[in-house]
Each structure stands twice: as structure tokens, then as C-alpha cells.
Design a protein around this motif. Structure first.
Motif, short mmCIF file in Angstrom:
data_model
loop_
_atom_site.label_atom_id
_atom_site.label_comp_id
_atom_site.label_asym_id
_atom_site.label_seq_id
_atom_site.Cartn_x
_atom_site.Cartn_y
_atom_site.Cartn_z
N MET A 101 0.84 -1.19 0.00
CA MET A 101 0.00 0.00 0.00
C MET A 101 0.88 1.25 0.00
SD MET A 101 -3.19 -0.80 -0.10
CE MET A 101 -4.12 -2.32 -0.09
N SER A 102 0.44 2.27 -0.74
CA SER A 102 1.22 3.51 -0.81
C SER A 102 0.80 4.53 0.23
CB SER A 102 1.07 4.14 -2.20
OG SER A 102 -0.28 4.52 -2.44
N THR A 103 -0.48 4.48 0.69
CA THR A 103 -1.00 5.48 1.62
C THR A 103 -1.89 4.80 2.65
OG1 THR A 103 -1.01 7.11 -0.18
CG2 THR A 103 -2.24 7.67 1.82
N ILE A 104 -1.80 5.26 3.89
CA ILE A 104 -2.71 4.79 4.93
C ILE A 104 -3.25 6.01 5.68
CG2 ILE A 104 -0.79 4.43 6.56
CD1 ILE A 104 -2.49 2.18 7.83
N ILE A 105 -4.55 6.03 5.93
CA ILE A 105 -5.22 7.11 6.66
C ILE A 105 -5.53 6.61 8.06
CG2 ILE A 105 -7.21 8.64 6.73
CD1 ILE A 105 -7.42 8.38 3.71
N ILE A 106 -5.03 7.34 9.07
CA ILE A 106 -5.20 6.94 10.46
C ILE A 106 -5.66 8.13 11.27
CG2 ILE A 106 -3.46 5.10 10.31
CD1 ILE A 106 -1.55 7.01 11.78
N PRO A 107 -6.16 7.93 12.49
CA PRO A 107 -6.57 9.06 13.34
C PRO A 107 -5.38 9.94 13.74
CG PRO A 107 -7.56 7.00 14.10
CD PRO A 107 -6.54 6.63 13.08
N ARG A 108 -5.66 11.21 13.91
CA ARG A 108 -4.62 12.15 14.33
C ARG A 108 -4.18 11.86 15.77
NH1 ARG A 108 -3.45 16.66 11.72
NH2 ARG A 108 -5.50 16.65 10.68
N ASN A 109 -2.91 12.08 16.01
CA ASN A 109 -2.28 11.86 17.32
C ASN A 109 -2.30 10.40 17.75
OD1 ASN A 109 -1.88 14.67 17.58
ND2 ASN A 109 -3.92 14.93 18.48
N ASN A 110 -2.48 9.48 16.78
CA ASN A 110 -2.44 8.06 17.10
C ASN A 110 -1.02 7.51 17.06
OD1 ASN A 110 -4.69 5.35 16.08
ND2 ASN A 110 -3.45 5.62 17.89
#
Length: 454
Positions: free
Chosen positions: A417-426
Motif C-alpha cells: 500500500m502507498s498510503t494509509i489514513i489513520i486518526p490524528r495523534n495516534n
């Protein structure tokens, strides 16, 4: 005249007894769990330790901590769930739906063992049926002995004559002791047989594997005390209509309960799935709307899974909400968040949601992939195949942190995978400088949508 036997009422949940019927168990508080059985005289004796050694209190500092000797089984996935293998003298209970593959899992493992003698006691199937299954699995072993027996006393005689290094009992609900008047599968019979087999395992050091039934509610059949007696409880889950099976540990005195094993049902038995992410992701290069890749966590094992959604105009007056593999109430909550916090009107549209592979996922980190897949289908814009995401959605539209985020990132990077979206400050305290994958942190649902569709 012979003395008439009295009746005692046993609780099927905790095993507590009562001289009369009660609607609610006085011990555990469960309702309508008392069953009637004939009382038997209990023999009085002196309690001894398992090896005949007199017990003596010791200080914690004086106790020598030694690693338990383990028997490594042919299946790596089964060893992982057990914590590294079978511990000598342990009592393991394996439960699951009828036809899910419990006997197949155990049989294909013991037929591959060459270092010790194995005794397989079957109370449900004949020796011919087991031979046919062994032929189908393509394994033949001279170290495995099979006997069809339901009497506990006869089983102990067979154990004495064979002197096995591993004992399998299929299943514990079909075994009965002649010392009790009740039928096989009753509370007292299951408890008595389990205790006798536990005593044998501890005294001889031979591991014992019990196969058990489950009730229509999905819990193990028999009294709850059965789960307290054994050292480990393994649950074999899955849908018989799908090919994937999950083996998870509910209780394990010799290892972690956060591990799980994944199998695929094939014509020649169960095949281990060492990399479930590759099996659960579509190999098609075509980008379609309504598909989002999420990074979920089962126990301590992360893997990538496809979330598929279809949003269409309601053909009837009442919109349909259909869910497979995900909590339907949670999807209704996420649809309410989309309408109230983001402004997407889905009240007059049918929403269908499916988790690929037939798996049932309870990880709240799949909230973000679910709403992204729903929105992707609604606006008919595809999400790039090399983008994955993970995050829990709150009622105010915020994206909350998830557990083991570093493991999720590593799994996504390993799968290309090239990009992962995660919660901020995680990622507080986590070094991501050496990671090749692009990490995008978001705090609101609108930010995630902006990153995907702008």
C-alpha cells in the motif's frame, strides 16, 4: 427395600446444585438453567496431590519458574493459538459449530505426528468413517490408534493398554461414567468425565484434547464448570458456506488469548492461511466505486480486508439496510453520523454492506472504511486501490484512535500500500521515519473525505 435415589437440580451454567427446582440459580443468578438429575453417593477419601507428593506452602521467591515443555504440532497456526504447542499434561477443549471442521483439524494434525503414540477415542463416528476421512486427507499413520467407545471406564482400560503419548476424546458430551445414573451429556456426567480425564492428564503428563459441542446460542454445551476445569478453550469459527475458518483462544493458561489461526477448507482438509491479507483482497486492477480497504485486527494479528458497499435509490417505500460480516446496529449509527454531521442524505436510499471473504469483523477500527465505502458508492467515485485506512468514528463525527496502529501500518506497507489514513495523534511515541508508506492523519470525517475525493 432398596433405598430410593433422590433428585438434585444442577445449574447448566455454573454446575451448582440445589435440592429443589429454582427459577433462578442461587450461585450464578442465571434464569431457567436448573435441570434434574439423580443423586449418587459420593465416596469419602483423602485429597492427594497429582503426583502423591504432600503439598507445602512456599514463598513466591522460593518457587522455581521453569518453561513448560511443549509438544510442537504439525500445524503452525494451531501452535500459534496454543502459545507454542501442547503443554505436557494439559487439558484442551476445542468447540465449534457442527460440520465446521473440528474433527478434521485434530485428525489431520495427529496423523502427521510420528514421534509419539496417539489414541483417538470417538463417541460419535465409527472407525470406518474416520478411516475414510483419513484417506481423504491423504495421511496414513501407524502411530495413531482409533477406538469407538462411550464408556469412561472402558476408555481408561484402553488408555492403560495403549499407553498413548497424546489422547483425543471426540466428543466429551458423548462420554458417560457407569458410576452415575444420568445420561451422557448431562451436567454431572460431563463434569465427572472431565475431572477424571484431567486427573489422568496431570498424573501421567499426557496432553488430552477434548472436542465439545456448542449450543444454538454459540456457547460451549454443558456446564460452565467444564471451561473452568480445562487449561485451554479454543473456538473454531466460520460459516460452512464459506471456505475460511478462524481458530481463536478463549482461555489459555499457558499462552496469550489474543492469537488466532486462519484456515481455508479445501478438498483435502484444512489449509493454513499464512498471509490472510492477500487472500481477502481482490486481485483485480479495475477500480470500482463502493470498495475501501481497511486494516483490521483480530486478536494480535493485523490484516487488510475489503469493505464493499452499494448505495442505490430505494425501489420500495421503506429503504433496505442489509449487512454481512459487520454489526448492523453500528452501520445504522454510522449512517446517522453521515447524515447529521457531514450532510449526506441517505434516508431514501438502500444501503448494502458486505465484508469480503465471509468474515465477521468486530473491530471498531473498520468504521472509517465502512463510511468511506458507503460514500464512494453514493457519489460513484472509486477509491484508489493502494489506499487503506483505519479509524473509529464517534457520534460527533470525530475519528478516534485505534489500538496497535504501528502493526497496522507495517501490515499495510508489507502488502504494497502507498498510503494509509489513520486518526490524528495516534502515532505519539512511534518512529515512522523509516516507513516508506505515506501516513495521513485526520481528526474529522470531513478531512478523510477531502483526502480521498478532492
Amino acid at each position: 427395600m432398596a433405598k430410593q435415589l433422590k433428585s438434585i437440580w444442577f445449574c447448566t451454567e455454573c454446575g451448582a446444585d440445589s435440592p429443589k427446582w429454582e427459577g433462578r440459580c442461587p450461585a450464578c443468578g442465571a434464569w431457567n438453567t436448573m435441570v434434574e438429575e439423580k443423586a449418587t453417593a459420593k465416596s469419602k477419601g483423602i485429597i492427594q496431590t497429582s503426583h502423591g507428593v504432600k503439598s507445602k506452602p512456599q514463598r513466591v521467591s522460593e518457587i522455581t519458574a521453569l518453561d513448560e515443555p511443549r509438544i510442537v504440532l504439525p500445524s503452525d497456526e494451531l501452535n500459534r493459538v496454543l502459545g507454542g504447542g501442547l503443554v505436557a499434561g494439559s487439558l484442551v477443549l476445542i468447540g465449534g459449530e457442527p460440520g465446521i471442521g473440528k474433527s478434521t483439524l485434530v485428525l489431520q494434525n495427529i496423523l502427521s505426528i510420528r514421534s509419539r503414540t496417539v489414541l483417538y477415542v470417538s463417541g460419535e463416528e465409527s472407525a470406518t468413517q474416520l478411516k475414510l476421512r483419513a484417506d481423504r486427507l491423504g495421511r496414513v499413520s501407524d502411530n495413531c490408534f482409533i477406538v469407538t467407545e462411550t464408556s469412561l471406564e472402558n476408555i481408561m482400560n484402553h488408555i492403560e493398554s495403549v499407553n498413548p503419548g497424546l489422547l483425543i476424546v471426540d466428543s466429551i458430551q458423548t462420554i458417560a461414567s457407569d458410576a452415575l445414573e444420568s445420561a451422557a451429556g448431562s451436567v454431572s456426567q460431563v463434569r465427572e468425565c472431565a475431572v477424571r480425564l484431567l486427573k489422568y492428564a496431570k498424573e501421567s503428563g499426557v496432553p488430552v484434547i477434548l472436542i465439545g459441542h456448542i449450543t444454538k446460542e454459540g456457547s460451549l454445551a454443558g456446564p460452565k464448570v467444564l471451561e473452568h476445569i480445562v487449561d485451554a478453550v479454543l473456538q473454531f469459527e466460520g460459516d460452512s458456506q464459506y471456505m475460511y475458518r478462524i481458530l481463536r483462544s478463549i482461555k489459555n493458561r499457558f499462552g496469550s488469548t489474543s492469537e488466532l489461526g486462519i484456515y481455508e477448507m479445501c478438498q483435502r482438509g484444512l489449509r493454513e492461511v499464512t498471509n490472510p491479507s492477500e487472500m481477502l483482497l481482490s486481485q483485480s486492477d479495475e477500480e470500482l466505486s463502493g470498495v475501501a480497504v481497511g486494516v483490521t485486527l483480530e486478536g494480535a494479528r493485523p490484516f487488510l480486508i475489503e469493505t464493499q458497499a452499494l448505495v442505490s435509490t430505494a425501489a420500495y417505500g421503506t429503504p433496505q439496510r442489509s449487512v454481512n460480516g459487520f454489526d448492523s446496529k453500528r452501520m445504522s449509527m454510522l449512517l446517522a453520523v453521515l447524515e447529521k454531521r457531514v450532510g449526506f442524505k441517505l434516508i431514501q436510499k438502500d444501503v448494502f454492506l458486505n465484508i469480503a471473504g465471509g468474515l465477521k469483523v468486530n473491530d471498531t477500527a473498520l468504521d472509517l472504511p465502512v463510511i468511506c465505502a458507503i460514500l464512494s458508492s453514493n457519489v460513484d467515485i472509486a477509491i484508489a486501490r493502494d489506499i487503506c485506512m483505519s479509524g473509529e468514528i464517534g457520534l460527533s463525527g470525530e475519528i478516534r484512535p485505534v489500538t496497535r496502529v504501528e502493526q497496522r501500518i507495517l501490515e499495510a506497507e508489507k502488502l504494497g500500500m502507498s498510503t494509509i489514513i489513520i486518526p490524528r495523534n495516534n502515532l505519539k511515541g512511534v518512529d515512522t521515519s523509516k516507513r516508506k508508506i505515506k501516513i495521513i492523519e485526520v481528526s474529522k470525517v470531513e478531512e478523510a473525505f477531502r483526502q480521498l475525493f478532492s
